[in-house]
Scaffold this motif. Structure first.
Motif, PDB file in Angstrom:
ATOM      1  N   ALA A  31      28.975  38.361  39.787  1.00 30.27           N
ATOM      2  CA  ALA A  31      29.525  39.815  39.247  1.00 30.27           C
ATOM      3  C   ALA A  31      30.263  40.007  40.339  1.00 30.27           C
ATOM      4  O   ALA A  31      31.376  40.573  40.099  1.00 30.27           O
ATOM      5  CB  ALA A  31      28.212  40.613  39.016  1.00 30.27           C
ATOM      6  N   GLY A  32      30.004  40.138  41.360  1.00 27.91           N
ATOM      7  CA  GLY A  32      30.878  40.682  42.556  1.00 27.91           C
ATOM      8  C   GLY A  32      32.013  39.777  42.799  1.00 27.91           C
ATOM      9  O   GLY A  32      33.127  40.340  43.099  1.00 27.91           O
ATOM     10  N   ALA A  33      32.038  38.577  42.724  1.00 24.04           N
ATOM     11  CA  ALA A  33      33.352  37.495  42.593  1.00 24.04           C
ATOM     12  C   ALA A  33      34.144  37.936  41.449  1.00 24.04           C
ATOM     13  O   ALA A  33      35.336  38.238  41.824  1.00 24.04           O
ATOM     14  CB  ALA A  33      32.828  36.053  42.442  1.00 24.04           C
ATOM     15  N   VAL A  34      33.699  37.944  40.489  1.00 27.55           N
ATOM     16  CA  VAL A  34      34.520  38.519  39.334  1.00 27.55           C
ATOM     17  C   VAL A  34      35.047  39.823  39.588  1.00 27.55           C
ATOM     18  O   VAL A  34      36.151  39.963  39.221  1.00 27.55           O
ATOM     19  CB  VAL A  34      33.809  38.197  37.725  1.00 27.55           C
ATOM     20  CG1 VAL A  34      34.583  39.032  36.626  1.00 27.55           C
ATOM     21  CG2 VAL A  34      33.291  36.936  37.686  1.00 27.55           C
ATOM     22  N   ALA A  35      34.309  40.807  39.925  1.00 27.93           N
ATOM     23  CA  ALA A  35      34.991  42.138  40.166  1.00 27.93           C
ATOM     24  C   ALA A  35      35.824  41.997  41.209  1.00 27.93           C
ATOM     25  O   ALA A  35      37.197  42.694  40.996  1.00 27.93           O
ATOM     26  CB  ALA A  35      33.673  43.127  40.782  1.00 27.93           C
ATOM     27  N   ALA A  37      38.019  39.509  41.928  1.00 26.32           N
ATOM     28  CA  ALA A  37      39.018  38.989  41.320  1.00 26.32           C
ATOM     29  C   ALA A  37      39.678  39.658  40.502  1.00 26.32           C
ATOM     30  O   ALA A  37      41.030  39.667  40.562  1.00 26.32           O
ATOM     31  CB  ALA A  37      38.581  37.460  40.760  1.00 26.32           C
ATOM     32  N   SER A  38      39.175  40.479  39.757  1.00 31.17           N
ATOM     33  CA  SER A  38      39.762  41.386  38.682  1.00 31.17           C
ATOM     34  C   SER A  38      40.542  42.293  39.433  1.00 31.17           C
ATOM     35  O   SER A  38      41.690  42.693  38.896  1.00 31.17           O
ATOM     36  CB  SER A  38      38.839  42.114  38.065  1.00 31.17           C
ATOM     37  OG  SER A  38      38.115  41.121  37.140  1.00 31.17           O
ATOM     38  N   MET A  39      40.515  42.610  40.747  1.00 28.28           N
ATOM     39  CA  MET A  39      41.146  43.584  41.526  1.00 28.28           C
ATOM     40  C   MET A  39      42.396  43.046  42.404  1.00 28.28           C
ATOM     41  O   MET A  39      43.241  43.745  42.804  1.00 28.28           O
ATOM     42  CB  MET A  39      40.269  44.672  42.278  1.00 28.28           C
ATOM     43  CG  MET A  39      39.442  45.364  41.714  1.00 28.28           C
ATOM     44  SD  MET A  39      38.326  46.593  42.544  1.00 28.28           S
ATOM     45  CE  MET A  39      37.509  45.289  43.619  1.00 28.28           C
ATOM     46  N   ALA A  40      42.329  41.680  42.487  1.00 30.29           N
ATOM     47  CA  ALA A  40      43.226  40.985  43.386  1.00 30.29           C
ATOM     48  C   ALA A  40      44.616  40.673  42.684  1.00 30.29           C
ATOM     49  O   ALA A  40      44.663  40.549  41.444  1.00 30.29           O
ATOM     50  CB  ALA A  40      42.446  39.824  43.672  1.00 30.29           C
ATOM     51  N   ASP A  41      45.522  40.443  43.633  1.00 39.01           N
ATOM     52  CA  ASP A  41      46.902  39.814  43.146  1.00 39.01           C
ATOM     53  C   ASP A  41      46.749  38.403  42.756  1.00 39.01           C
ATOM     54  O   ASP A  41      47.215  37.888  42.070  1.00 39.01           O
ATOM     55  CB  ASP A  41      47.860  40.290  44.008  1.00 39.01           C
ATOM     56  CG  ASP A  41      48.317  41.563  44.257  1.00 39.01           C
ATOM     57  OD1 ASP A  41      47.983  42.403  43.298  1.00 39.01           O
ATOM     58  OD2 ASP A  41      48.551  42.144  45.152  1.00 39.01           O
ATOM     59  N   THR A  77      39.353  35.507  34.523  1.00 39.70           N
ATOM     60  CA  THR A  77      39.893  36.798  34.770  1.00 39.70           C
ATOM     61  C   THR A  77      41.345  36.718  34.411  1.00 39.70           C
ATOM     62  O   THR A  77      42.103  37.988  34.190  1.00 39.70           O
ATOM     63  CB  THR A  77      39.598  37.476  36.178  1.00 39.70           C
ATOM     64  OG1 THR A  77      40.431  36.499  37.135  1.00 39.70           O
ATOM     65  CG2 THR A  77      38.343  37.493  36.320  1.00 39.70           C
ATOM     66  N   GLY A  78      42.074  35.710  34.274  1.00 37.47           N
ATOM     67  CA  GLY A  78      43.363  35.456  34.272  1.00 37.47           C
ATOM     68  C   GLY A  78      44.241  35.772  35.631  1.00 37.47           C
ATOM     69  O   GLY A  78      45.454  35.778  35.423  1.00 37.47           O
ATOM     70  N   LYS A  79      43.801  35.906  36.847  1.00 39.08           N
ATOM     71  CA  LYS A  79      44.384  36.174  37.962  1.00 39.08           C
ATOM     72  C   LYS A  79      44.891  34.699  38.500  1.00 39.08           C
ATOM     73  O   LYS A  79      44.059  33.870  38.230  1.00 39.08           O
ATOM     74  CB  LYS A  79      43.509  36.676  38.916  1.00 39.08           C
ATOM     75  CG  LYS A  79      43.070  38.354  38.375  1.00 39.08           C
ATOM     76  CD  LYS A  79      44.490  39.338  38.558  1.00 39.08           C
ATOM     77  CE  LYS A  79      44.063  40.676  38.178  1.00 39.08           C
ATOM     78  NZ  LYS A  79      44.875  41.472  38.502  1.00 39.08           N
ATOM     79  N   PRO A  80      46.070  34.677  39.190  1.00 38.39           N
ATOM     80  CA  PRO A  80      46.347  33.184  39.453  1.00 38.39           C
ATOM     81  C   PRO A  80      45.295  32.909  40.658  1.00 38.39           C
ATOM     82  O   PRO A  80      45.075  33.482  41.598  1.00 38.39           O
ATOM     83  CB  PRO A  80      47.597  33.529  40.438  1.00 38.39           C
ATOM     84  CG  PRO A  80      48.149  34.704  39.690  1.00 38.39           C
ATOM     85  CD  PRO A  80      46.933  35.668  39.261  1.00 38.39           C
TER      86      PRO A  80
END
Length: 191
Positions: A31-35, A37-41, A77-80
């Protein structure tokens, strides 16, 4: 413990000047990894094997299930996302190489004393560093361990071994597979 060796994480932080780090080898960290990643570029995931070595051989070629599940959740998450695999032998990453794959998948092996710096400079395209790595071994699917007797080292017996003699299902990545030598968008993800 060798505390004088730079970690891949520290090497990336030295180049970018920042880091958002979550380290976990357990499912509870997902959960922390996904959160994060969601905030990252962009996301760089370092995955792999930690208990392989002399007298500690693996019984199969698959990546740890918890690491794979976390990676797939982060990729979703769709982030690169770049997945860097640190390991000592072939590592099957069937699902990571599948339809919901990362933007880049780097087999860094166990990179050695100066490997973290070289890896980070290559990932970020620092001038003067070779970014055109090619596979130095054939990476088979996770079924490899059940198709080939792991104690039979004959190159030609059964389905064979190595890129030259393999007669089984198509491998995930063949010997020599890697980035092209032109500057296409997928090759310049982290520039």
């Amino acid at each position: 413990v060798w505390d004088c060796i730079e970690t891949p994480l520290a090497a990336v932080a030295n180049i970018t000047g920042r880091e958002n780090v979550l380290t976990s080898t357990r499912q509870s960290g997902m959960a922390g990894a996904v959160a994060s990643a969601s905030m990252a570029d962009q996301v760089i995931l370092f995955l792999g094997e930690t208990d392989e070595g002399e007298g500690h051989d693996r019984k199969n070629t698959t990546i740890d299930e918890a690491q794979e599940a976390m990676a797939l959740a982060v990729i979703a998450t769709g982030k690169p996302t770049v997945v860097v695999l640190l390991h000592g032998g072939i590592l099957s990453v069937d699902r990571l190489a599948g339809s919901e794959k990362p933007n880049a998948l780097v087999h860094a092996w166990f990179p050695g004393i100066k490997g973290a710096e070289a890896m980070a400079k290559s990932l970020f395209g620092v001038p003067g560093w070779n970014r055109w790595g090619k596979m130095t071994a054939t990476m088979y699917s996770s079924s490899f361990s059940s198709l080939v007797p792991m104690l039979d080292m004959s190159f030609t017996a059964g389905l064979g071994r190595t890129y030259r003699y393999w007669q089984g299902p198509a491998p995930l990545f063949e010997f020599g597979h890697g980035l092209c030598e032109r500057s296409c968008p997928s090759c310049l993800l982290l520039r």
